[in-house]
Design a protein around this motif. Structure first.
Motif: not given
Length: 414
Positions: A160-179
């Motif tokens: 599924x697409x990882x949405x920006x709205x899932x979190x705030x610090x997840x807007x760091x691509x390093x965090x988003x890639x971890x999830x």
């Protein structure tokens, strides 16, 4: 005739006035990072302390370590005494964590919110825990329930697409890639942050606000995961003191309250105060001492007489304390990013640049639904860009001060 006459009385269609989008709206709705970054930088340089604090965290989202990590660097006070490491020993941090996690059901790791490298290490911890049966991933930053937007990380699954709205610090691509990687490995996800209705009463002092938040976080993690999945093994990613399982400065924090409520002794790990400064002379005394004593090439934990070496504020408050090596950049990118064995180095040609740009790599599978897979600032005149990407197909684009530009290329990474 009547129609013709009536037409003479037709009213002009009104033209509705528009408002300019705020920087927050450009960021949260259009995915534009530069307006907020440039605004915070200008306000910080003008002496606005609140903007300076926000810039330190936001700069990490753009890969600007010089600002994110270096903004508040200064030489330590001469009165701070470094730890005595005579007889101390060190071992690989991932090995130590994996060994200790076998006998636990909950692993809690902290971060400093301005250090993307902590998120890269967290990804490696998450990866190492999965073969041990850890199957839930909870993070402080995951958006708590609220009427608008009705978006919760629990709905996120592999593919599924990882949405920006899932979190705030997840807007760091390093965090988003971890999830994203955690989803591919089969983790399930949960938020647990304090809801608006769980806040301390208006006018409460800071101690009451901390207590209300920590109590709510512990209650929510139990309700969202442990009460309905009693056999779950959970990786929890928090900020700073939330990982303290013993009462300390600020009172009883999340980990301590969770331990008391469940009877589960979590494995608690701190790294937030152990990142090397950009300038070695600015290292905290305990960091300088550990790096000088062991010269690590990978993250380590250190101990003496069975006691973990840690920053003074956290000594005895968490089980393990991770120290990170000082690593040289690779192709202008952070060495810790290049060290991730799951990422591939990809260098591409870029269109001619006559201004600062944010160069971005985005997954074809997600398009523009969420944060890029990797991005960083490129100066005017740069002709190449180097990314560190997981296998997959990507397209590339630039964000300039004027906005997001059309994609200029694509490739597959094996």
């Amino acid at each position: 005739m009547l129609g013709a006459a009536g037409a003479g009385f037709a009213r002009a269609t009104p033209v509705w006035p528009q408002e300019a989008l705020s920087n927050d709206e450009l960021f949260f709705n259009e995915g534009r990072y530069l307006p907020t970054y440039l605004d915070l930088k200008a306000r910080s340089e003008a002496g606005e302390e609140a903007a300076r604090q926000m810039l330190s965290q936001f700069a990490a989202f753009l890969g600007d370590e010089e600002t994110a990590v270096g903004l508040y660097e200064q030489p330590p006070r001469s009165s701070v005494v470094p730890p005595d490491l005579d007889g101390a020993v060190a071992r690989d941090a991932l090995e130590a964590i994996t060994e200790a996690a076998r006998d636990s059901r909950i692993v809690i790791l902290n971060e400093a919110h301005n250090v993307s490298g902590h998120r890269a290490f967290a990804a490696r911890v998450m990866r190492a825990l999965r073969p041990l049966g850890y199957d839930w991933f909870a993070a402080e930053t995951f958006t708590q329930p609220q009427p608008v937007p009705l978006v919760r990380i629990g709905a996120y699954t592999k593919g599924a697409p990882f949405l920006s709205r899932y979190g705030y610090y997840t807007d760091d691509p390093v965090f988003a890639e971890m999830v994203r990687e955690a989803a591919r490995l089969g983790y399930r996800f949960s938020d647990y942050e304090q809801r608006f209705d769980q806040r301390a009463p208006e006018g409460a002092d800071s101690a009451a606000q901390i207590a209300a938040r920590e109590e709510a976080q512990a209650d929510n993690l139990i309700a969202n995961i442990l009460s309905t999945h009693p056999e779950a093994r959970v990786f929890v990613y928090v900020g700073y003191s939330h990982a303290m399982e013993v009462e300390g400065r600020g009172g009883l924090w999340f980990a301590a309250r969770l331990k008391a409520k469940t009877g589960i002794d979590p494995l608690t790990i701190e790294q937030s105060m152990n990142w090397p400064a950009l300038a070695p002379q600015n290292d905290a005394p305990h960091v300088a001492a550990v790096l000088a004593r062991f010269s690590p090439e990978a993250p380590i934990v250190a101990s003496k007489d069975g006691e973990s070496i840690a920053t003074p504020n956290y000594a005895g408050k968490m089980d393990l304390s991770v120290f990170h090596p000082r690593v040289a950049p690779v192709a202008g990118r952070p060495g810790w990013l290049a060290a991730d064995p799951e990422r591939r180095r990809v260098t591409i040609k870029v269109p001619p640049l006559d201004e600062l740009v944010l160069i971005q790599a985005l997954s074809m599978a997600e398009t523009t639904a969420g944060p890029p897979s990797d991005h960083y600032l490129l100066p005017p005149g740069a002709s190449e860009a180097t990314f560190f990407l997981h296998p997959g197909r990507y397209f590339f684009r630039q964000e300039t001060a004027a906005g997001i530009q059309p994609a200029f290329g694509a490739l597959s990474v094996d």
